[in-house]
Scaffold this motif. Sequence first.
Motif, PDB file in Angstrom:
ATOM      1  N   PRO A  73     -14.828  -5.431 -12.614  1.00 41.42           N
ATOM      2  CA  PRO A  73     -13.754  -4.547 -13.096  1.00 41.42           C
ATOM      3  C   PRO A  73     -13.105  -3.869 -11.891  1.00 41.42           C
ATOM      4  CG  PRO A  73     -15.912  -3.536 -13.455  1.00 41.42           C
ATOM      5  CD  PRO A  73     -16.142  -4.806 -12.686  1.00 41.42           C
ATOM      6  N   LEU A  74     -12.086  -4.494 -11.333  1.00 40.45           N
ATOM      7  CA  LEU A  74     -11.528  -4.069 -10.047  1.00 40.45           C
ATOM      8  C   LEU A  74     -10.948  -2.657 -10.097  1.00 40.45           C
ATOM      9  CD1 LEU A  74      -9.730  -7.255  -8.684  1.00 40.45           C
ATOM     10  CD2 LEU A  74     -12.153  -6.686  -8.736  1.00 40.45           C
ATOM     11  N   LEU A  75     -11.169  -1.906  -9.007  1.00 38.28           N
ATOM     12  CA  LEU A  75     -10.635  -0.554  -8.906  1.00 38.28           C
ATOM     13  C   LEU A  75      -9.301  -0.520  -8.156  1.00 38.28           C
ATOM     14  CD1 LEU A  75     -13.866   1.516  -8.134  1.00 38.28           C
ATOM     15  CD2 LEU A  75     -12.740   1.121 -10.329  1.00 38.28           C
ATOM     16  N   THR A  76      -9.087  -1.461  -7.246  1.00 42.86           N
ATOM     17  CA  THR A  76      -7.857  -1.460  -6.443  1.00 42.86           C
ATOM     18  C   THR A  76      -6.585  -1.413  -7.290  1.00 42.86           C
ATOM     19  OG1 THR A  76      -8.901  -2.598  -4.587  1.00 42.86           O
ATOM     20  CG2 THR A  76      -6.510  -2.751  -4.738  1.00 42.86           C
ATOM     21  N   PRO A  77      -6.416  -2.286  -8.294  1.00 41.43           N
ATOM     22  CA  PRO A  77      -5.161  -2.244  -9.065  1.00 41.43           C
ATOM     23  C   PRO A  77      -5.005  -0.970  -9.885  1.00 41.43           C
ATOM     24  CG  PRO A  77      -6.733  -3.772 -10.053  1.00 41.43           C
ATOM     25  CD  PRO A  77      -7.300  -3.369  -8.741  1.00 41.43           C
ATOM     26  N   ILE A  78      -6.079  -0.216 -10.065  1.00 41.90           N
ATOM     27  CA  ILE A  78      -5.997   1.054 -10.791  1.00 41.90           C
ATOM     28  C   ILE A  78      -5.614   2.178  -9.842  1.00 41.90           C
ATOM     29  CG2 ILE A  78      -7.268   2.709 -12.205  1.00 41.90           C
ATOM     30  CD1 ILE A  78      -9.089   0.412 -13.053  1.00 41.90           C
ATOM     31  N   LEU A  79      -6.347   2.289  -8.735  1.00 45.84           N
ATOM     32  CA  LEU A  79      -6.089   3.354  -7.766  1.00 45.84           C
ATOM     33  C   LEU A  79      -4.760   3.152  -7.041  1.00 45.84           C
ATOM     34  CD1 LEU A  79      -9.678   3.713  -6.267  1.00 45.84           C
ATOM     35  CD2 LEU A  79      -8.554   5.241  -7.894  1.00 45.84           C
ATOM     36  N   HIS A  80      -4.261   1.906  -7.028  1.00 47.65           N
ATOM     37  CA  HIS A  80      -2.981   1.624  -6.364  1.00 47.65           C
ATOM     38  C   HIS A  80      -1.926   1.161  -7.370  1.00 47.65           C
ATOM     39  CE1 HIS A  80      -4.285   1.448  -1.905  1.00 47.65           C
ATOM     40  NE2 HIS A  80      -5.165   2.144  -2.592  1.00 47.65           N
ATOM     41  N   ASP A  81      -2.021   1.657  -8.582  1.00 43.86           N
ATOM     42  CA  ASP A  81      -1.038   1.316  -9.605  1.00 43.86           C
ATOM     43  C   ASP A  81       0.300   1.991  -9.272  1.00 43.86           C
ATOM     44  OD1 ASP A  81       0.416   2.010 -12.301  1.00 43.86           O
ATOM     45  OD2 ASP A  81      -0.925   0.351 -12.784  1.00 43.86           O
ATOM     46  N   SER A  82       1.344   1.192  -9.134  1.00 44.08           N
ATOM     47  CA  SER A  82       2.629   1.728  -8.664  1.00 44.08           C
ATOM     48  C   SER A  82       3.339   2.586  -9.709  1.00 44.08           C
ATOM     49  CB  SER A  82       3.544   0.580  -8.226  1.00 44.08           C
ATOM     50  OG  SER A  82       3.764  -0.325  -9.293  1.00 44.08           O
ATOM     51  N   LYS A  83       3.024   2.385 -10.989  1.00 47.42           N
ATOM     52  CA  LYS A  83       3.659   3.207 -12.025  1.00 47.42           C
ATOM     53  C   LYS A  83       3.024   4.597 -12.074  1.00 47.42           C
ATOM     54  CE  LYS A  83       5.046  -0.646 -14.995  1.00 47.42           C
ATOM     55  NZ  LYS A  83       4.909  -1.273 -16.351  1.00 47.42           N
ATOM     56  N   GLU A  84       1.708   4.656 -11.923  1.00 42.92           N
ATOM     57  CA  GLU A  84       1.012   5.945 -11.943  1.00 42.92           C
ATOM     58  C   GLU A  84       1.152   6.673 -10.611  1.00 42.92           C
ATOM     59  OE1 GLU A  84      -1.510   8.981 -13.641  1.00 42.92           O
ATOM     60  OE2 GLU A  84      -0.235   7.377 -14.435  1.00 42.92           O
ATOM     61  N   GLY A 133       3.498  22.725  -8.255  1.00 39.88           N
ATOM     62  CA  GLY A 133       2.440  22.879  -7.267  1.00 39.88           C
ATOM     63  C   GLY A 133       1.041  22.952  -7.819  1.00 39.88           C
ATOM     64  N   THR A 134       0.920  22.934  -9.135  1.00 39.09           N
ATOM     65  CA  THR A 134      -0.420  22.960  -9.734  1.00 39.09           C
ATOM     66  C   THR A 134      -1.040  21.564  -9.676  1.00 39.09           C
ATOM     67  OG1 THR A 134       0.514  22.559 -11.935  1.00 39.09           O
ATOM     68  CG2 THR A 134       0.158  24.865 -11.272  1.00 39.09           C
ATOM     69  N   PHE A 135      -2.373  21.524  -9.784  1.00 41.07           N
ATOM     70  CA  PHE A 135      -3.074  20.235  -9.698  1.00 41.07           C
ATOM     71  C   PHE A 135      -2.803  19.388 -10.942  1.00 41.07           C
ATOM     72  CE2 PHE A 135      -6.775  17.484 -10.390  1.00 41.07           C
ATOM     73  CZ  PHE A 135      -6.793  16.791  -9.186  1.00 41.07           C
ATOM     74  N   LYS A 136      -2.583  18.096 -10.726  1.00 46.67           N
ATOM     75  CA  LYS A 136      -2.303  17.162 -11.824  1.00 46.67           C
ATOM     76  C   LYS A 136      -3.425  16.131 -11.924  1.00 46.67           C
ATOM     77  CE  LYS A 136       0.833  13.988 -11.193  1.00 46.67           C
ATOM     78  NZ  LYS A 136       2.138  13.300 -11.035  1.00 46.67           N
ATOM     79  N   LYS A 137      -4.050  16.072 -13.084  1.00 47.20           N
ATOM     80  CA  LYS A 137      -5.100  15.085 -13.311  1.00 47.20           C
ATOM     81  C   LYS A 137      -4.482  13.725 -13.622  1.00 47.20           C
ATOM     82  CE  LYS A 137      -8.680  18.250 -15.015  1.00 47.20           C
ATOM     83  NZ  LYS A 137      -9.609  18.550 -16.131  1.00 47.20           N
ATOM     84  N   SER A 138      -5.273  12.675 -13.411  1.00 43.98           N
ATOM     85  CA  SER A 138      -4.803  11.319 -13.725  1.00 43.98           C
ATOM     86  C   SER A 138      -5.963  10.502 -14.271  1.00 43.98           C
ATOM     87  CB  SER A 138      -4.237  10.635 -12.477  1.00 43.98           C
ATOM     88  OG  SER A 138      -3.967   9.265 -12.737  1.00 43.98           O
ATOM     89  N   ASP A 139      -5.711   9.822 -15.391  1.00 42.84           N
ATOM     90  CA  ASP A 139      -6.735   8.943 -15.953  1.00 42.84           C
ATOM     91  C   ASP A 139      -6.996   7.746 -15.046  1.00 42.84           C
ATOM     92  OD1 ASP A 139      -7.015  10.547 -18.175  1.00 42.84           O
ATOM     93  OD2 ASP A 139      -5.546   9.451 -19.369  1.00 42.84           O
ATOM     94  N   PHE A 140      -6.071   7.480 -14.137  1.00 37.74           N
ATOM     95  CA  PHE A 140      -6.208   6.337 -13.234  1.00 37.74           C
ATOM     96  C   PHE A 140      -7.117   6.649 -12.033  1.00 37.74           C
ATOM     97  CE2 PHE A 140      -2.759   5.143 -15.807  1.00 37.74           C
ATOM     98  CZ  PHE A 140      -2.444   3.804 -15.605  1.00 37.74           C
ATOM     99  N   ASN A 172       4.813   4.478  -4.733  1.00 37.13           N
ATOM    100  CA  ASN A 172       4.497   4.156  -3.334  1.00 37.13           C
ATOM    101  C   ASN A 172       2.993   4.275  -3.071  1.00 37.13           C
ATOM    102  OD1 ASN A 172       7.284   3.833  -2.633  1.00 37.13           O
ATOM    103  ND2 ASN A 172       7.455   6.078  -2.543  1.00 37.13           N
ATOM    104  N   PRO A 173       2.184   3.504  -3.775  1.00 37.01           N
ATOM    105  CA  PRO A 173       0.722   3.672  -3.705  1.00 37.01           C
ATOM    106  C   PRO A 173       0.134   3.409  -2.327  1.00 37.01           C
ATOM    107  CG  PRO A 173       1.274   1.623  -4.822  1.00 37.01           C
ATOM    108  CD  PRO A 173       2.557   2.372  -4.650  1.00 37.01           C
ATOM    109  N   GLU A 174       0.835   2.642  -1.470  1.00 39.69           N
ATOM    110  CA  GLU A 174       0.310   2.357  -0.141  1.00 39.69           C
ATOM    111  C   GLU A 174       0.564   3.505   0.828  1.00 39.69           C
ATOM    112  OE1 GLU A 174      -1.534  -0.255   0.039  1.00 39.69           O
ATOM    113  OE2 GLU A 174      -0.972  -0.723  -2.021  1.00 39.69           O
ATOM    114  N   LYS A 175       1.271   4.518   0.385  1.00 42.50           N
ATOM    115  CA  LYS A 175       1.543   5.682   1.223  1.00 42.50           C
ATOM    116  C   LYS A 175       0.606   6.813   0.837  1.00 42.50           C
ATOM    117  CE  LYS A 175       5.130   9.064   2.402  1.00 42.50           C
ATOM    118  NZ  LYS A 175       6.497   9.552   2.119  1.00 42.50           N
ATOM    119  N   PHE A 176       0.067   7.506   1.843  1.00 43.22           N
ATOM    120  CA  PHE A 176      -0.785   8.668   1.574  1.00 43.22           C
ATOM    121  C   PHE A 176       0.099   9.846   1.199  1.00 43.22           C
ATOM    122  CE2 PHE A 176      -3.108  12.507   2.684  1.00 43.22           C
ATOM    123  CZ  PHE A 176      -4.349  12.266   2.125  1.00 43.22           C
ATOM    124  N   ASP A 177      -0.071  10.345  -0.036  1.00 44.08           N
ATOM    125  CA  ASP A 177       0.808  11.398  -0.537  1.00 44.08           C
ATOM    126  C   ASP A 177       0.034  12.282  -1.524  1.00 44.08           C
ATOM    127  OD1 ASP A 177       2.785  13.033  -1.473  1.00 44.08           O
ATOM    128  OD2 ASP A 177       3.898  11.472  -2.529  1.00 44.08           O
TER     129      ASP A 177
END
Length: 672
Positions: free
Chosen positions: A571-582, A599-606, A585-590
Amino acid sequence: MVQKAMKDLTYSSLCFPEEIKAKGMDSKEDIPYYYYRDDGIKVWEAIKSFVENVIHIYYESDEVVCEDVELQAFVKDIYVYGMRGVKSSGFPKMIRTREKLAEYLTVIIFTTSAQHAGVNFGQYDWCSWIPNAPPTMRCPPPTEKGTVTIEQIVESLPDRGRSCWHLGAVWALSQFQDSEPTMELLGMTTIFLLICVSCLLLVTTWRNRKQPPGPIALPLAGNMLQLNPKNLPESLKKLSEKYGPVFTIRLGPRKIVVLYGYDVVKEALIDQADDFSGRGKLPILERHFKGSGVATSNGETWKQLRRFALTTLRDFGMGKRSIEERIQEEAHFLVERIRNTHEEPFNPGIFLIHAVSNIICSIVFGDRFDYEDKKFLTLINLLDENRKYQNAIQTQLYNFFPTLMEFLPGPHQKMIKNNEEVDKFISEIIAQHQKTRDPTCPRDFIDAFLNKMDQEKGNGHSEFTVESLSSSTLDLFLAGTATTSTTLQYGLLILQKYPEIQEKVQKEIDGVIGRDRRPCMADRSQMPYTDAVIHEIQRFIDFIPLNVPHTVIKDTKFRNYFIPKDTMIFPLLTPILHDSKEFPNPEKFDPGHFLNANGTFKKSDFFMPFSAGKRICAGEGLARMELFIFLTSILQNFTLKPVVHHKDIDITPVVTVMTNKPRPYEVSFVPR
């Protein structure tokens, strides 16, 4: 004597309604190609009526219902076997009545001829009623009309009609014989072998069609030559574009189903959590753990050991103040050790490994080690060597060809030897605990486990043994050191690349914590930017791209595919952690990936660096605490000064078989 093929019998003897015969199919050659497609139901009813009559007459009288005495005798033969089976425990329960037997015989006659007609009956597993019979056999269209007599067919059947598989196979074989062949020509042994091979191929094809698609695999090598071992995630990405989010690959002889993308991984690990809760077995780990560790076990062993580990870690303070104080104390030792480098550039990796390992030592062994302790350094060195050996090609080959690799030299042999040394180290500490422990006051994980062993002494099937204690202890070390220390090491490299991000984190630390007080977990909720940076570090580095392998614990239906029991799952994690819709620019550190507009923290199911479902990392809470306290403690006291210009820093990972690692670097820690 005029010989007859099976299709001759199914037409001439079954007394079909005149409306079927009126279609002009006088030639028996035409029958298989027409009447099943046009009048299948009527034909079925005719066969069923005939069979019921035969059973009734055999049971009540000697009257003949159709002109073909040979066919009637043949059905009687099967019926005799069936009635004998009604009285035996080995015969299927669902055929232990006259009504079911009639249905059974109808299916035999109808299907064997219908198969020849080219009708697809693959979805109707009629042979599943019969003991030890394979799935439905499909016969190709005939090339020559056969000439096998009923007597020959009946005589060829084991125990006179034991299985419809034999009937269908012998009949199908007869369709390919040259004119005027005899059973004696080929010999019964040869025919039987041909039948077995044909059915094996047919069964394999039938099952494979229902399983997830994938590239054609080579014998022994599988798809290994089609994949890039230096960047397996990229190879799997290309395959997903061709075969979809669920596909099959073979690494050596082992079949693996790959799940690619958030939706499909969530569906498997969360929505069908029980089905996918098995741990994939890797021989190199099985050789040492023998299925007894917290992370590497399965079934009841896994359930009991995991439940105990979670409860014990909680009781000893995972998520509570006592563990937090231990991390704060270790962070203080780490800061002082860094301060003693006097701004000289160095690779901080070993410092971080020692600090994180000491947290596990304090939980498992009851106390931390001095950074210069020889036994501690030996343990860390052995584990660090094994992490390197684990990525060697010989070690990976061991996982797919263990019998062969067992006799060949290489890093895998050194890894096995190191594991034995680690086990010896842990066993000595366990022995010391057995001598010094107070059952009423457990000091650590080992004491708690030994107490549990005492409670289970009367249970002959207990999962709590010295062996499982040793394996569980090593599991905690492996899971609790490399992941957190590597994440911290990678995070410090990224912060050198982006000094403006480092500055914002330090500003938030100064505003919430100050320069004098030790960071604590209560501060995190007031530091959304720092929290977002830590989350982004974990997302960006994608430490375990393939995830830890799972297996399905039973035959599983998943998205209309059939996945056999014990199939390994990636169950690969790469396509989840680097999902471009969620994450744009997933390859950029942001850090903005985890911040709302205000400015508040935003949770993500991904956000799944710890995986998901029933096999989610047992130490997730501990790891989150370590990452926050260690990182904020370092940045509270130091500013990171790279040895090269920050724009020249390369933060792309070193991709290995199992993990992503930061590129080697040195950094100066300048006191603030």
